[in-house]
Motif scaffolding. Structure first.
Motif, PDB file in Angstrom:
ATOM      1  N   UNK A 138      44.899  30.056  46.039  1.00 13.64           N
ATOM      2  CA  UNK A 138      46.040  29.880  45.139  1.00 13.64           C
ATOM      3  C   UNK A 138      46.742  28.551  45.433  1.00 13.64           C
ATOM      4  N   UNK A 139      46.965  28.258  46.696  1.00 13.91           N
ATOM      5  CA  UNK A 139      47.654  27.013  47.066  1.00 13.91           C
ATOM      6  C   UNK A 139      46.853  25.793  46.621  1.00 13.91           C
ATOM      7  N   UNK A 140      45.554  25.802  46.897  1.00 13.31           N
ATOM      8  CA  UNK A 140      44.713  24.650  46.541  1.00 13.31           C
ATOM      9  C   UNK A 140      44.712  24.408  45.036  1.00 13.31           C
ATOM     10  N   UNK A 141      44.570  25.463  44.257  1.00 18.13           N
ATOM     11  CA  UNK A 141      44.526  25.288  42.803  1.00 18.13           C
ATOM     12  C   UNK A 141      45.907  25.009  42.222  1.00 18.13           C
ATOM     13  N   UNK A 195      44.591  18.736  33.935  1.00 20.79           N
ATOM     14  CA  UNK A 195      44.930  19.407  32.684  1.00 20.79           C
ATOM     15  C   UNK A 195      44.245  20.769  32.560  1.00 20.79           C
ATOM     16  N   UNK A 196      43.758  21.312  33.685  1.00 18.90           N
ATOM     17  CA  UNK A 196      43.173  22.648  33.650  1.00 18.90           C
ATOM     18  C   UNK A 196      44.252  23.665  33.287  1.00 18.90           C
ATOM     19  N   UNK A 232      42.124  32.074  43.416  1.00 20.69           N
ATOM     20  CA  UNK A 232      42.308  33.265  44.254  1.00 20.69           C
ATOM     21  C   UNK A 232      40.992  34.022  44.418  1.00 20.69           C
ATOM     22  N   UNK A 233      40.253  34.177  43.326  1.00 15.33           N
ATOM     23  CA  UNK A 233      38.954  34.864  43.389  1.00 15.33           C
ATOM     24  C   UNK A 233      37.967  34.050  44.237  1.00 15.33           C
ATOM     25  N   UNK A 234      37.937  32.746  43.992  1.00 15.16           N
ATOM     26  CA  UNK A 234      37.050  31.878  44.767  1.00 15.16           C
ATOM     27  C   UNK A 234      37.362  31.914  46.255  1.00 15.16           C
ATOM     28  N   UNK A 264      35.359  27.223  42.384  1.00 13.13           N
ATOM     29  CA  UNK A 264      34.786  26.281  43.353  1.00 13.13           C
ATOM     30  C   UNK A 264      35.856  25.784  44.334  1.00 13.13           C
ATOM     31  N   UNK A 265      37.034  25.444  43.818  1.00 14.82           N
ATOM     32  CA  UNK A 265      38.127  24.984  44.689  1.00 14.82           C
ATOM     33  C   UNK A 265      38.556  26.106  45.637  1.00 14.82           C
TER      34      UNK A 265
END
Length: 164
Positions: free
Chosen positions: A11-14, A22-23, A33-35, A96-97
């Protein structure tokens, strides 16, 4: 690292990345979170391993823990498979992230990861911490504060409900 730290890491990374891209932030952060959980499918006691016990057991039997599912090979495979299933770039890149954040976090433990699997080289930071220990709890707090700081300006509700 524990599941809650891996979720928060994704969550933090994304969330941080969402402020610079612009995602779609709702899909991107959800996917992060899933990744953050996916690589631990190789461990039956993990959050994701308990949801998919047969798959977890099979992967653990074939590869063990923190080998294939914690590798660049697995990262590329998941990204490729997701691109066959969906064209939603926010979802694909978010997963991926989240996985990359998982790799980084597990590299902070003594066990490390086999990032270059099948090459048998363990990758870990020069400083390590104990899973579930005080340092991990401080890291979890830091990831949460980072998410709050960068997330304060992200309009997730607008994205979810298509409000302009």
């Amino acid at each position: 690292m524990t599941g809650k730290t891996h979720i928060m890491g994704g969550i933090a990374a994304t969330t941080v990345m969402a402020t610079f891209t612009d995602y779609d932030p709702a899909w991107f952060i959800f996917a992060g979170a899933i990744g953050g959980l996916i690589p631990d499918i190789c461990h039956g006691g993990s959050k994701i391993g308990r949801k998919f016990p047969l798959l977890s057991k099979l992967i653990n039997t074939l590869f063990g823990h923190r080998t294939f599912t914690h590798s660049l090979l697995f990262l590329l495979l998941v990204g490729f498979l997701l691109s066959l299933i969906t064209s939603n770039r926010s979802l694909i890149i978010g997963v991926v992230i989240g996985m990359i954040s998982h790799f980084l976090l597990d590299s902070m433990t003594k066990q490390g990861i086999k990032l270059l699997y099948p090459v048998n080289i363990t990758v870990r930071f020069p400083f390590t911490t104990k899973t579930g220990g005080a340092v991990e709890n401080l890291l979890l707090l830091g990831l949460t504060l980072l998410t709050i700081y960068f997330g304060k300006d992200i309009a997730i509700m607008d994205s979810l409900f298509f409000v302009q």
